[in-house]
Structure formats: structure tokens, C-alpha cells
Design a protein around this motif. Structure first.
Motif, mmCIF file in Angstrom:
data_model
loop_
_atom_site.group_PDB
_atom_site.id
_atom_site.type_symbol
_atom_site.label_atom_id
_atom_site.label_comp_id
_atom_site.label_asym_id
_atom_site.label_seq_id
_atom_site.Cartn_x
_atom_site.Cartn_y
_atom_site.Cartn_z
ATOM 1 N N ARG A 127 36.486 43.735 41.181
ATOM 2 C CA ARG A 127 36.653 44.192 39.792
ATOM 3 C C ARG A 127 35.970 43.163 38.892
ATOM 4 N NH1 ARG A 127 42.599 45.337 37.746
ATOM 5 N NH2 ARG A 127 42.214 47.270 38.976
ATOM 6 N N TRP A 132 39.799 41.055 43.755
ATOM 7 C CA TRP A 132 41.195 41.325 43.435
ATOM 8 C C TRP A 132 41.910 41.773 44.706
ATOM 9 C CZ3 TRP A 132 43.767 42.113 38.382
ATOM 10 C CH2 TRP A 132 43.050 41.520 37.332
ATOM 11 N N VAL A 133 43.243 41.712 44.615
ATOM 12 C CA VAL A 133 44.070 42.071 45.770
ATOM 13 C C VAL A 133 45.048 43.167 45.360
ATOM 14 C CG1 VAL A 133 45.670 41.242 47.538
ATOM 15 C CG2 VAL A 133 43.907 39.705 46.639
ATOM 16 N N ARG A 134 45.100 44.201 46.171
ATOM 17 C CA ARG A 134 46.084 45.281 45.976
ATOM 18 C C ARG A 134 47.137 45.156 47.085
ATOM 19 N NH1 ARG A 134 42.758 49.195 46.014
ATOM 20 N NH2 ARG A 134 42.539 49.392 43.736
ATOM 21 N N LYS A 136 51.703 45.873 48.079
ATOM 22 C CA LYS A 136 52.976 46.507 47.764
ATOM 23 C C LYS A 136 54.102 45.506 47.985
ATOM 24 C CE LYS A 136 51.570 51.214 49.114
ATOM 25 N NZ LYS A 136 51.723 51.816 47.791
ATOM 26 N N ASP A 147 53.584 49.003 43.611
ATOM 27 C CA ASP A 147 52.185 48.589 43.725
ATOM 28 C C ASP A 147 51.870 47.462 42.758
ATOM 29 O OD1 ASP A 147 51.607 50.512 45.665
ATOM 30 O OD2 ASP A 147 51.307 52.064 44.131
ATOM 31 N N GLU A 149 48.455 44.775 41.568
ATOM 32 C CA GLU A 149 47.045 44.391 41.639
ATOM 33 C C GLU A 149 46.888 43.076 40.891
ATOM 34 O OE1 GLU A 149 44.677 47.537 40.038
ATOM 35 O OE2 GLU A 149 44.994 48.873 41.756
ATOM 36 N N GLU A 150 46.498 42.049 41.632
ATOM 37 C CA GLU A 150 46.367 40.717 41.046
ATOM 38 C C GLU A 150 45.058 40.099 41.517
ATOM 39 O OE1 GLU A 150 48.457 39.864 38.822
ATOM 40 O OE2 GLU A 150 50.160 41.185 39.242
ATOM 41 N N GLU A 151 44.517 39.196 40.686
ATOM 42 C CA GLU A 151 43.249 38.561 41.034
ATOM 43 C C GLU A 151 43.453 37.516 42.125
ATOM 44 O OE1 GLU A 151 39.436 36.341 38.870
ATOM 45 O OE2 GLU A 151 41.198 36.931 37.701
ATOM 46 N N LYS A 152 42.543 37.537 43.082
ATOM 47 C CA LYS A 152 42.611 36.581 44.182
ATOM 48 C C LYS A 152 42.049 35.239 43.730
ATOM 49 C CE LYS A 152 40.678 35.612 48.772
ATOM 50 N NZ LYS A 152 39.763 36.057 49.832
#
Length: 225
Positions: A127, A132-134, A136, A147, A149-152
Motif C-alpha cells: 500500500r 502492510w500486514v492483514r 485477524k 480484521d 490492517e497495520e503497516e509492517k
């Protein structure tokens, strides 16, 4: 007619017979009975009587020496003053994850360097030129998964005593405990076997929280007060 002396005749005849046969009777030898020697007398020496034991006085019961009582324990050292700006947290608190505001039970561990949360279905995507990491997060209370979604920001090598080191994905996410809320690096791990889905380490606590291990779930009380 000549007179025959018969006694002399028979005596001569008997002597001639004895001389001819050599069987002159001899008187049996006489034997002398000898008494057996008397047995020697055994000189038995009677043992000398042992001297009587000296009269010992009855033992006197000696009372045990009194055991000195241990000195009283010193009073506990006074606690150092706590900065009023620091949040006092117990050994277990509620942590709110990310913008989804998912509330999870968290174990406070000052021995851990980095905070860790339980996650599954981890995947990465791009992104705006960044990774980024998706993933759960399972809510043990409701039984649902949420869910995120955070930046790696990288990967961390976590050493474990009973297994091989674990290389985990690290992301930055918003973490809130009580009145302290800040973006913190957290590792994503499988924590189903642990009692708490979140482990809060020093990277969140430092500079903002002080831990009272004798208490639990006190951060929200401080906020309400």
C-alpha cells in the motif's frame, strides 16, 4: 622172700615220670594288684572379686538452654514516591487494540522487551509503496474474529527456552491501557495456548506506566477517578 618197700617204689616211679614228661607242675605266679595313681588335683584359682562400683549421684536433669526469640522483622521500606503522571497498572489489565477498539485481556510483563498479540491468517500486501500486514484477532469473549490492517515495520527473532527461535512479523498499531494510548510496535504470534491473548512489554510501559504486581484490573479505575 625180700621185703619190698612200696612207698619208696612209688615215689621213685613218680619222679621218673615227671622227669620224662617235663610236666612238673609249678605253682602259678603270684600277681600283685597295683592301685591306679590317684588323679592329680586341679588347682582352681578363684577370680578376685571386682571392686564395688563407686556410688555415683543420680544425674541431675539439666534444663535446655532457652532459645532466643528472633528479632522482630524490620518494617517494610517505604515505597518510593510515584510520579503522579504515571499510570499504575496491575499484573493483568484490559488492552484496547487499534482503531477497532477490540478489548482483550493483557498480561503485563516487565521482563518482555516487546509487546505481543495473538493473531492468525497473517498475510502481507503493498500500500502506497509500503508493506502492510492483514491479520485477524480472535475475541475469546464473543467467539468472533476481527480484521486488522497495520503497516509492517520488520521482523523480530524471539528466543524461546523450549523450542527453536521464532521469527515474527512486527507491525505498528495503536494500543490503549487505561488513560495511556500510543502507537506501539507489536509482534504477531499464535497465542492460543496462553492464558492471555495479549502480552504487554516494556516498549509500551516505559515512561508512562508503573506496575503493581499485587493488583489486577486497576487502570480503568484510575481513569474513572
Amino acid at each position: 622172700m625180700a621185703v619190698t618197700h612200696r612207698p619208696l617204689y612209688w615215689a621213685g616211679l613218680l619222679a621218673a615220670v615227671v622227669l620224662a614228661t617235663g610236666c612238673a607242675s609249678t605253682p602259678p605266679p603270684q600277681t600283685t594288684e597295683v592301685e591306679p595313681p590317684a588323679p592329680a588335683l586341679c588347682e582352681c584359682v578363684e577370680p578376685e572379686p571386682e571392686p564395688p562400683a563407686p556410688d555415683c549421684p543420680d544425674p541431675v536433669a539439666v534444663a535446655p538452654a532457652p532459645v532466643p526469640e528472633p528479632p522482630p522483622a524490620p518494617p517494610p521500606a517505604p515505597r518510593p514516591p510515584v510520579d503522579s503522571d504515571l499510570l499504575v497498572v496491575g499484573q493483568v489489565e484490559y488492552a484496547i487494540l487499534g482503531k477497532n477498539k477490540l478489548q482483550q485481556k493483557a498480561r503485563i510483563d516487565t521482563g518482555a522487551t516487546t509487546t505481543s498479540i495473538g493473531a492468525h491468517d497473517i498475510s502481507m500486501f503493498e500500500r502506497d509503496g509500503n508493506t502492510w500486514v492483514r491479520f485477524k484477532v480472535f475475541d475469546r469473549v464473543s467467539g468472533e474474529s476481527y480484521d486488522f490492517e497495520e503497516e509492517k515495520t520488520g521482523r523480530a527473532l524471539i528466543k524461546r527456552n523450549d523450542a527453536e527461535p521464532d521469527r515474527r512479523v512486527v507491525v505498528e498499531m495503536l494500543l490503549t491501557i487505561g488513560r495511556v494510548s500510543k502507537v506501539t510496535e507489536v509482534t504477531l504470534a499464535d497465542r492460543e495456548q496462553f492464558d492471555f491473548p495479549v502480552l504487554v512489554g516494556r516498549n509500551f510501559l516505559e515512561g508512562d506506566c508503573v506496575v503493581d504486581v499485587s493488583r489486577e484490573y486497576i487502570a480503568l479505575d484510575e481513569v474513572s477517578n
